[in-house]
Design a protein around this motif. Structure first.
Motif, PDB file in Angstrom:
ATOM      1  N   ASN B  10       0.849  -1.184   0.000  1.00 40.50           N
ATOM      2  CA  ASN B  10       0.000   0.000   0.000  1.00 40.50           C
ATOM      3  C   ASN B  10       0.885   1.235   0.000  1.00 40.50           C
ATOM      4  O   ASN B  10       0.923   1.963   0.972  1.00 40.50           O
ATOM      5  CB  ASN B  10      -0.880  -0.010   1.252  1.00 40.50           C
ATOM      6  CG  ASN B  10      -2.310   0.303   0.920  1.00 40.50           C
ATOM      7  OD1 ASN B  10      -2.671   0.382  -0.239  1.00 40.50           O
ATOM      8  ND2 ASN B  10      -3.115   0.513   1.920  1.00 40.50           N
ATOM      9  N   THR B  12       2.711   4.651   0.023  1.00 35.55           N
ATOM     10  CA  THR B  12       2.247   5.984   0.379  1.00 35.55           C
ATOM     11  C   THR B  12       2.461   6.938  -0.786  1.00 35.55           C
ATOM     12  O   THR B  12       3.176   6.630  -1.738  1.00 35.55           O
ATOM     13  CB  THR B  12       2.999   6.506   1.599  1.00 35.55           C
ATOM     14  OG1 THR B  12       4.362   6.672   1.240  1.00 35.55           O
ATOM     15  CG2 THR B  12       2.888   5.548   2.759  1.00 35.55           C
ATOM     16  N   ALA B  14       4.163   9.585  -0.674  1.00 30.49           N
ATOM     17  CA  ALA B  14       5.578   9.954  -0.688  1.00 30.49           C
ATOM     18  C   ALA B  14       6.388   8.944  -1.496  1.00 30.49           C
ATOM     19  O   ALA B  14       7.271   9.327  -2.262  1.00 30.49           O
ATOM     20  CB  ALA B  14       6.099  10.046   0.748  1.00 30.49           C
ATOM     21  N   ASP B  15       6.086   7.669  -1.322  1.00 30.52           N
ATOM     22  CA  ASP B  15       6.819   6.646  -2.069  1.00 30.52           C
ATOM     23  C   ASP B  15       6.585   6.804  -3.570  1.00 30.52           C
ATOM     24  O   ASP B  15       7.523   6.743  -4.367  1.00 30.52           O
ATOM     25  CB  ASP B  15       6.373   5.256  -1.609  1.00 30.52           C
ATOM     26  CG  ASP B  15       6.845   4.946  -0.197  1.00 30.52           C
ATOM     27  OD1 ASP B  15       7.918   5.432   0.175  1.00 30.52           O
ATOM     28  OD2 ASP B  15       6.130   4.225   0.511  1.00 30.52           O
TER      29      ASP B  15
END
Lengths: 223, 223
Positions: B10, B12, B14-15
């Motif tokens: 899952n 984020t 940011a990733d």
DNA sequence: TAGGATGAAATTGCATACAATTACGCCCGG
DNA sequence: CCGGGCGTAATTGTATGCAATTTCATCCTA
């Protein structure tokens, strides 16, 4: 110097927090597996969650902690196989740095490394474990620097940090100091004489023995 | 797999942002020195500054960008000396992986590496630059994996990413494909036969020649 | 009693708002 | 024309608030 750490004329809160948390991990106050609660850390340091989150991200990229989306962060907890991999990686990195150092250290650097090593002989003979441990870090750092290659030095130092939580009390073993110093002797001789392959082999040998010490330690603890 | 990247069941924002920005850097859309404006990136991706900042921190730790407190972030811009260091570091990391691969690859992995290499011969002969380039990345990744050491593989891949912005168009040079393939042949033969030292030497040779190609390219551009 | 559903509390992810520092253009003086 | 000081705008750093997911305890049911 730290991998990617922002240059420190005016360090941000996140940078200071990352340093503080890393310190806690390396000191053993935050053992592997420990949960890193954002609000807890924020309150503990008197800041908001925002810089804490950024610090955690930094530490996650360094490998010191593990983050899983929506699941929070914990101090990196590795299986024995992963720990073994870390030690092998560190041995390889250190050996690579030693090889490059043998090829590219300046005469002054070689003399200083030799002097550093000789100073450590006295510490080992006197059994001054703590002082030897500090000097040991400086000794290896000098070799990283001698490789004259910033990225490799940063990786090596980062790996040294990552294995830290798993190798505590390594020097407590009887005779470990003297043995370590003997191994250093082989490394230093090879580097000083410009024997790249020898430096590589001697360093692999040295770090692998440290690993053995860890294995023994782990086995004792498991019993 | 990326150093410290949060496990991606899952991911984020940011990733995903970090991946997107990294992609822009590696594609050349964000050249070295380019300023990375937080609000600009946020608007461009339709998110707030918070995940952007976290992504930037991730990228900074990976070395792909540089951040200075209160001064903002830029795509890492290196001096020729620093670029040289990156190439040397990459050569050493790749050579280390090749050495470990020669020691610890399974028979199946060795056969697959050989097959991969032979498939690339055809691409080189046909002059299919793009396909060869993709296969080349997979080839080197297979060697990282064959080292059976996650930390080293991650560092090697990270270094490969970091040098990316500075080695574009390396395969454009005449005869580069065939020469690369010949060098691969030496690497593969050493790995398959379990010749650790030979694998190390062959890989250093190979990556150093890529570096030469870069140097030549840089010289041409400067003129 | 074991197992699973359920709901509240806790925790993370993201957005927004505010503060502080920096960058830049402008004006002034030389 | 050039250089330095000044003020405003722009940008980064931090705090706070809200939404969404996870976790954990509780209760119900077989």
């Amino acid at each position: 110097m730290q991998v990617g750490m922002r240059s420190d004329t005016n360090p941000t809160l996140a940078d200071k927090l990352a340093a503080a948390i890393a310190d806690g991990i390396l000191n053993g106050k935050l053992p592997p597996g420990e949960r890193l609660d954002e609000v807890g850390l924020a309150e503990q340091h008197g800041v908001s969650r925002t810089p804490v989150r950024e610090a955690l991200r930094q530490l996650a990229m360094s490998g010191l902690i593990d983050m899983r989306p929506r699941k929070g962060a914990i101090v990196s907890k590795a299986t024995p196989e992963e720990i073994e991999s870390l030690f092998v990686a560190m041995a390889e990195m250190e050996a690579t740095c030693a090889r490059l150092a043998a090829m590219s250290m300046t005469p002054i650097e070689r003399r200083r490394l030799q002097a550093r090593h000789e100073a450590m002989m006295a510490l080992a003979a006197a059994g001054e474990t703590e002082a030897y441990s500090d000097a040991n870090v400086a000794f290896h750092s000098a070799i990283y620097a001698g490789a004259h290659n910033a990225p490799l030095a940063e990786y090596a130092m980062n790996l040294r940090r990552r294995v830290g939580p798993f190798r505590r009390a390594q020097f407590r073993m009887d005779g470990r100091l003297l043995r370590s110093n003997q191994e250093h002797d082989a490394v230093v001789r090879a580097i000083v004489s410009g024997d790249a392959a020898g430096a590589h082999a001697a360093m692999i040998h040295h770090v692998s023995l440290v690993e053995d010490a860890f294995e023994a330690f782990a086995a004792i603890n498991a019993a």
